[in-house]
Design a protein around this motif. Structure first.
Motif, PDB file in Angstrom:
ATOM      1  N   PRO C  86       0.858  -1.196   0.000  1.00 19.33           N
ATOM      2  CA  PRO C  86       0.000   0.000   0.000  1.00 19.33           C
ATOM      3  C   PRO C  86       0.892   1.243   0.000  1.00 19.33           C
ATOM      4  N   ILE C  87       0.544   2.226  -0.818  1.00 16.14           N
ATOM      5  CA  ILE C  87       1.412   3.391  -1.037  1.00 16.14           C
ATOM      6  C   ILE C  87       0.597   4.676  -0.900  1.00 16.14           C
ATOM      7  N   ALA C  88       1.173   5.658  -0.204  1.00 18.84           N
ATOM      8  CA  ALA C  88       0.515   6.967  -0.072  1.00 18.84           C
ATOM      9  C   ALA C  88       0.924   7.838  -1.263  1.00 18.84           C
ATOM     10  N   LEU C  89       0.189   7.679  -2.356  1.00 17.67           N
ATOM     11  CA  LEU C  89       0.494   8.434  -3.572  1.00 17.67           C
ATOM     12  C   LEU C  89       0.399   9.934  -3.311  1.00 17.67           C
ATOM     13  N   THR C  90       1.373  10.693  -3.832  1.00 16.84           N
ATOM     14  CA  THR C  90       1.294  12.155  -3.696  1.00 16.84           C
ATOM     15  C   THR C  90       0.785  12.823  -4.966  1.00 16.84           C
ATOM     16  N   ARG C  91       0.780  12.093  -6.091  1.00 23.88           N
ATOM     17  CA  ARG C  91       0.268  12.669  -7.329  1.00 23.88           C
ATOM     18  C   ARG C  91      -0.066  11.563  -8.322  1.00 23.88           C
ATOM     19  N   VAL C  92      -1.165  11.738  -9.062  1.00 25.52           N
ATOM     20  CA  VAL C  92      -1.496  10.853 -10.181  1.00 25.52           C
ATOM     21  C   VAL C  92      -2.026  11.729 -11.304  1.00 25.52           C
ATOM     22  N   ALA C  93      -1.542  11.516 -12.514  1.00 26.53           N
ATOM     23  CA  ALA C  93      -2.069  12.243 -13.664  1.00 26.53           C
ATOM     24  C   ALA C  93      -2.247  11.271 -14.827  1.00 26.53           C
ATOM     25  N   VAL C  94      -3.271  11.494 -15.616  1.00 23.99           N
ATOM     26  CA  VAL C  94      -3.609  10.639 -16.760  1.00 23.99           C
ATOM     27  C   VAL C  94      -3.872  11.565 -17.947  1.00 23.99           C
ATOM     28  N   GLU C  95      -3.094  11.403 -19.018  1.00 19.37           N
ATOM     29  CA  GLU C  95      -3.273  12.226 -20.218  1.00 19.37           C
ATOM     30  C   GLU C  95      -3.585  11.359 -21.426  1.00 19.37           C
ATOM     31  N   PHE C  96      -4.328  11.931 -22.351  1.00 21.29           N
ATOM     32  CA  PHE C  96      -4.668  11.200 -23.575  1.00 21.29           C
ATOM     33  C   PHE C  96      -4.251  11.993 -24.810  1.00 21.29           C
ATOM     34  N   ASP C  97      -3.830  11.279 -25.838  1.00 17.60           N
ATOM     35  CA  ASP C  97      -3.626  11.863 -27.161  1.00 17.60           C
ATOM     36  C   ASP C  97      -4.475  11.084 -28.148  1.00 17.60           C
ATOM     37  N   VAL C  98      -5.371  11.786 -28.826  1.00 21.04           N
ATOM     38  CA  VAL C  98      -6.163  11.129 -29.866  1.00 21.04           C
ATOM     39  C   VAL C  98      -5.360  11.216 -31.160  1.00 21.04           C
ATOM     40  N   GLU C  99      -4.968  10.053 -31.686  1.00 17.38           N
ATOM     41  CA  GLU C  99      -4.075  10.033 -32.836  1.00 17.38           C
ATOM     42  C   GLU C  99      -4.805   9.491 -34.061  1.00 17.38           C
ATOM     43  N   ALA C 100      -5.236  10.394 -34.908  1.00 16.59           N
ATOM     44  CA  ALA C 100      -5.998   9.971 -36.080  1.00 16.59           C
ATOM     45  C   ALA C 100      -5.156   9.091 -37.003  1.00 16.59           C
ATOM     46  N   ALA C 101      -3.866   9.368 -37.077  1.00 14.52           N
ATOM     47  CA  ALA C 101      -3.009   8.614 -38.005  1.00 14.52           C
ATOM     48  C   ALA C 101      -2.977   7.132 -37.695  1.00 14.52           C
ATOM     49  N   THR C 102      -3.094   6.793 -36.410  1.00 17.17           N
ATOM     50  CA  THR C 102      -3.043   5.382 -36.014  1.00 17.17           C
ATOM     51  C   THR C 102      -4.397   4.861 -35.531  1.00 17.17           C
ATOM     52  N   ASN C 103      -5.435   5.649 -35.698  1.00 19.34           N
ATOM     53  CA  ASN C 103      -6.770   5.244 -35.210  1.00 19.34           C
ATOM     54  C   ASN C 103      -6.719   4.790 -33.759  1.00 19.34           C
ATOM     55  N   SER C 104      -6.051   5.551 -32.954  1.00 17.23           N
ATOM     56  CA  SER C 104      -5.900   5.098 -31.568  1.00 17.23           C
ATOM     57  C   SER C 104      -5.856   6.271 -30.607  1.00 17.23           C
ATOM     58  N   VAL C 105      -6.095   5.951 -29.354  1.00 15.98           N
ATOM     59  CA  VAL C 105      -5.903   6.907 -28.259  1.00 15.98           C
ATOM     60  C   VAL C 105      -4.705   6.431 -27.465  1.00 15.98           C
ATOM     61  N   LEU C 106      -3.730   7.320 -27.305  1.00 13.09           N
ATOM     62  CA  LEU C 106      -2.571   7.014 -26.476  1.00 13.09           C
ATOM     63  C   LEU C 106      -2.857   7.535 -25.075  1.00 13.09           C
ATOM     64  N   CYS C 107      -2.594   6.712 -24.070  1.00 12.60           N
ATOM     65  CA  CYS C 107      -2.779   7.111 -22.671  1.00 12.60           C
ATOM     66  C   CYS C 107      -1.425   7.128 -21.983  1.00 12.60           C
ATOM     67  N   ARG C 108      -1.117   8.221 -21.320  1.00 14.95           N
ATOM     68  CA  ARG C 108       0.143   8.338 -20.604  1.00 14.95           C
ATOM     69  C   ARG C 108      -0.173   8.719 -19.157  1.00 14.95           C
ATOM     70  N   THR C 109       0.361   7.951 -18.226  1.00 16.41           N
ATOM     71  CA  THR C 109       0.040   8.137 -16.810  1.00 16.41           C
ATOM     72  C   THR C 109       1.300   8.399 -16.004  1.00 16.41           C
ATOM     73  N   THR C 110       1.166   9.187 -14.970  1.00 12.61           N
ATOM     74  CA  THR C 110       2.274   9.469 -14.065  1.00 12.61           C
ATOM     75  C   THR C 110       1.808   9.220 -12.636  1.00 12.61           C
ATOM     76  N   ALA C 111       2.631   8.525 -11.859  1.00 15.88           N
ATOM     77  CA  ALA C 111       2.342   8.322 -10.435  1.00 15.88           C
ATOM     78  C   ALA C 111       3.566   8.756  -9.651  1.00 15.88           C
ATOM     79  N   GLU C 112       3.337   9.348  -8.487  1.00 15.57           N
ATOM     80  CA  GLU C 112       4.445   9.814  -7.648  1.00 15.57           C
ATOM     81  C   GLU C 112       4.150   9.520  -6.184  1.00 15.57           C
ATOM     82  N   CYS C 113       5.217   9.291  -5.440  1.00 10.48           N
ATOM     83  CA  CYS C 113       5.084   9.188  -3.988  1.00 10.48           C
ATOM     84  C   CYS C 113       6.418   9.562  -3.356  1.00 10.48           C
ATOM     85  N   THR C 114       6.392   9.776  -2.068  1.00 15.90           N
ATOM     86  CA  THR C 114       7.622   9.872  -1.294  1.00 15.90           C
ATOM     87  C   THR C 114       7.595   8.672  -0.378  1.00 15.90           C
TER      88      THR C 114
END
Lengths: 171, 171, 171, 171, 171, 171
Positions: C86-114
């Motif tokens: 179990p971890i006391a996360l200090t930050r979580v972020a989730v970003e998306f890029d809609v990429e028409a060229a590849t017919n896909s959505v790219l998801c990029r996530t960041t998690a942080e803790c101390t």
């Protein structure tokens, strides 16, 4: 050539013929009213038992809190026990007997559902969580408490028929 | 004149002076390395024990699954036991001894954290959930299994000092 | 005499010397600021991608809901992955890029803790749950969507140093 | 005057006519036996794959633990995916194929229920959680593992008929 | 040239500069002792209030059960509120005042931690869950109960200083 | 002979004749289509309300996130409210009205199931969690927001008949 036969299935139904765990298929089982009763006991110092007894009447209601924890524990069974099916419980009850003669509290739990799989794990989980909660509430004064005799007492409503555990001579 | 005295606090620290349950304030306690060891036992038919033993070696790994359930159970302790604090566990281990002489499996669990409150409930919960999982995996062949001797074996790192349970003569 | 040596420890640290799973002891590890970045992608029909794009601007905000699901998923990591701490996360972020060229959505996530243990599983779990949520929201019109390229992109702050994944040439 | 018409419903059924998310009404759908099969793959270094293979036979059972995590993950689907209905699963199975030719483990999951809504999210969630668990167990030796090809393979029992995914030529 | 400026950040810190939700980075905030106090009220028929009062003394302890539910609810805050950080609470308390003059029960909750983020959501969640539990326990005799006045009463220990809500003239 | 009478049952059905809490037996109740509607309101500074309104249109979608939290909250009801039965919800919807005249957001929730017990707690829990989420998202700019008027608006499908709450003259 050896091995023309398929592997013999394990008598432990939670494993398939290859010995891999799975959540058993219950789709073909009859949906019936199922009841399970479990019990268990926590043994402690006489002074600890006296605190519980006075608390139930006046203040510091150890057993009232353990009862709630046991009921909620029953609802978490499929989350705790890996191969249990999620079950729509129709009833959960948790009762306690404070037994001065054995310096213990006896916990008896009942779980019921109308469904395709038995509820013995729900009754046993309710009992274990209720006993653990009594331990937690009293551990400041008594670390040596012991939980035991946790077992299925009765089960009915499934295709395996009516099970009643033999009476205990000692715990 | 009314009320010259404040009510005497309950020796059960989970209750305040009025006997109301609360989650105890641990902010002033030292953050230390804390360890708790618990144990418990499930007793069964010899044929059931033999199935578990053969399974661990070959297929149908009852104890491997119960170990995972116990570790995950430790992480759910504050969700199951109403007045437990959420704890950042730094280690959980679950070990089993298959004891043919007593027709039982002994489960011994260890929980550790660096924090302000003890981890005995985490060790005891891991043990109870592991035993319940063994029951679940084997109940198709043996409904009469009994769980017992669930107790704290050792605890250190808190201000109450080093606790070691007395040896058991019998379970 | 046989066996004068102890068994060689598994290079997989989640197992002890006997090969039994445990939640690894991290009490002695330094408490540092830890960051992990993960990514993954869901590929779909062009018409499905167009629906997601129009929805984000106007109505039917698929990505807004998937972002929330991913953030909440990160918080459930130790509940989902058996040997995670179990971890006391200090930050979580989730970003998306809609990429028409590849017919896909790219998801990029960041998690942080101390803390004393890395957060790569939190970032990867957030990513998987976000992608699954996109699948769920769009499955009424496109059952053939595929999730892939789910991997750790970067990790820093632990004793193993700074990890950066090689660039992908294709997905 | 503009706008005499009601808004056109989104083809994404998780949104109402105003584009607001909701948990879709399934009360009028037939209660049928529903099955979904999903698959996905984790690709790794050959040495990592060899560790998994040796572990399954001897010690350090990565796949046994991932199987349990996948089964438990299926039961958490409605907790993870915001608009999924809670479902009384009647069966969950998780199988693995260790494929030396592709340096990967293929995971195939099956979920079943008798109810008013499909179980494809349960099968896909089981698959993702099982793959994430393999990643977690092996990340100490291989951070570059990639999960991909996560998709629905088959679905039957709903009013949309029998869906079978086309064969993959490459992953 | 267009766009020489970056977007103005939202005053709602749960959104980034693009308006996307995230779990805010708290790693740089000071770890301090934080306290939050919340309150709320459930108003009912006089006869319902009388049942609660008699129950607390004798049997049917509505408020005892609501207290436990509130404490457990505080521990679930980060699971319920999407962008809340998981927090290691050091204390939770839930108190009730049965107020005959207003036909209501006032609930006052306190949450505390030593950490990098405030605990007002934990106090408010405890209060809401406690009130909902009272509703559940009494709904068989009174469906028209109303919960209101749920608000933060006091907060201290963070960089925003000591907040004290103004006194209410009416509820 | 003493005790010819059994104790009078509590009108609070969550208690048995001895006043002990239990999860009520619903096995004999008819399985019917059940609907419950609840509502509640959060009142705030005009500037806060303006932020929410602009956010919904452009960026920082407070209400979109609160809607998801409310839907997920409905699914957690039996986990939060100790004596609630687990329920297979068939529909959940959460709607908001931004009311400039009262500086408040009105939240209206609907829960439905086909089963043996009502869903008013699910609707009320969805409403409370949605309001708490709005509080969380806006608390950086307005700590004095108050949640109130949380009540059951309508309930139908059970043996107690169709309940409609009286109209409110003021909140």
């Amino acid at each position: 050539m050896t091995h023309p036969t398929t592997p013999k299935p394990s008598p432990l139904t939670h494993f398939d013929a290859e010995g891999q765990a799975h959540m058993v298929d219950v789709a073909a089982k009859a949906s019936t009213h199922r009841v399970a009763v479990a019990e268990g006991r926590i043994t402690m110092e006489p002074a600890t038992l006296a605190l519980i007894q006075s608390g139930s009447a006046k203040k510091g209601d150890v057993l009232g809190i353990a009862r709630i924890a046991g009921i909620q524990g029953a609802k978490k069974t499929s989350d705790l026990i890996p191969l249990c099916h999620p079950i729509a419980l129709t009833r959960v009850a948790v009762e306690f007997d404070v037994e001065a003669a054995t310096n213990s509290v006896l916990c008896r739990t009942t779980a019921e559902c109308t469904g395709q799989t038995g509820v013995e794990m729900e009754a046993l989980t309710a009992c274990s969580v209720a006993l653990l909660t009594i331990y937690d509430m009293c551990k400041a004064v008594d670390r040596g408490m012991t939980m035991g005799g946790v077992r299925l007492v009765e089960k009915r409503g499934g295709k395996s028929g009516h099970f009643v555990a033999p009476a205990l001579t000692t715990l």
